[in-house]
Design an enzyme around this catalytic site. Sequence first.
Site, PDB file in Angstrom:
ATOM      1  N   LYS A  59      79.277  62.953  85.996  1.00 37.30           N
ATOM      2  CA  LYS A  59      78.545  63.783  85.008  1.00 37.30           C
ATOM      3  C   LYS A  59      78.360  63.079  83.820  1.00 37.30           C
ATOM      4  CE  LYS A  59      76.684  66.834  86.127  1.00 37.30           C
ATOM      5  NZ  LYS A  59      75.477  66.678  87.067  1.00 37.30           N
ATOM      6  N   HIS A 113      82.192  56.163  92.009  1.00 36.67           N
ATOM      7  CA  HIS A 113      83.031  56.978  90.847  1.00 36.67           C
ATOM      8  C   HIS A 113      84.480  56.313  90.981  1.00 36.67           C
ATOM      9  CE1 HIS A 113      79.677  59.665  89.850  1.00 36.67           C
ATOM     10  NE2 HIS A 113      80.001  60.314  90.814  1.00 36.67           N
ATOM     11  N   SER A 143      79.715  69.656  81.225  1.00 34.37           N
ATOM     12  CA  SER A 143      78.797  69.430  82.469  1.00 34.37           C
ATOM     13  C   SER A 143      79.490  69.359  83.558  1.00 34.37           C
ATOM     14  CB  SER A 143      78.181  68.018  82.240  1.00 34.37           C
ATOM     15  OG  SER A 143      77.121  67.696  83.208  1.00 34.37           O
TER      16      SER A 143
END
Length: 297
Positions: A59, A113, A143
């Site tokens: 995010k 990630h 978020s």
Amino acid sequence: MALHLKYETLPKNPELAESFDVYMCNGYSLPSFAVKFLKEEASLFEARDDDVYIVSYPKTGTTWLKTMVYLIRNKHFQALPKNLDEKFPYIEHARTNYSSVKTMESPRSLTTHLPYSLLPMDIHKKKCKILYITRNPRDVAVSYYHFAVMLAETQYKGTFNQFFERFLQDRATYGPFLHHNLEFWNHRNDSNVLFLFYEDLKQDLAGSIDKIGKFLEVSLTAEEIKSVIEHCNFKSMSKSENLEMSSDLKTHKDAKFFRKGEIGDWKNYFDEDMIERLNRKTDKVLKESGLTYTYEV
């Protein structure tokens, strides 16, 4: 050379509305599929000299950056691809077909990630190009909360206050956020690393696209930069059917991958105590690093 990995499982905390155990690897909270990747695939992962990796904490602008990189590298400005995730597969995700990744045509564009220290060693060995993007931690927490609530995979049922505690305690997936950022920040001057801020892209998209193009060794004309901007503005991306989430990821039909894309939405969620506690932790972790964030414009 294989990574030295240390694993630990933390039982879910009902007070934080956690619905699954927290899997730790070398101090990072990871989803089970990422742990599986590190155990079974990472040491065998073969990078290529011309690979490009989009790396981020969740995010922070990952899909936005992937879209820019796709358009810049392919110079195809007619429409966004219908299968962006297939063109930028997550190397550690459960849905990724590793055989397909191995047979992808070069130059490959891949996503992860994973923090710098947990990337497959061959990526570092080959000095592959890495574009890392981050965002101020307050907006990330907001978020990420909405994303966790939306995803069928997580089905988070807690309040924002409870999710904030998870984020602050480094229990949110792929955390600790600050250490994730700091690892790449410490390599920001490496010739194969481009460190980007979401807020900088929002404030100067044309300049950022030009910077990304130069890093990727792609020459862009003013008209081409304009075309990338037209496809990468928030309004265009949020309306694009090509970037909609697949139905198996949603908890309800109205779920939206692109929610607001604003700088400063945290003001609608954070109270003074949250700000103070997160600031205190940020100052402690990032002390003397030079890494700072933009919270409003």
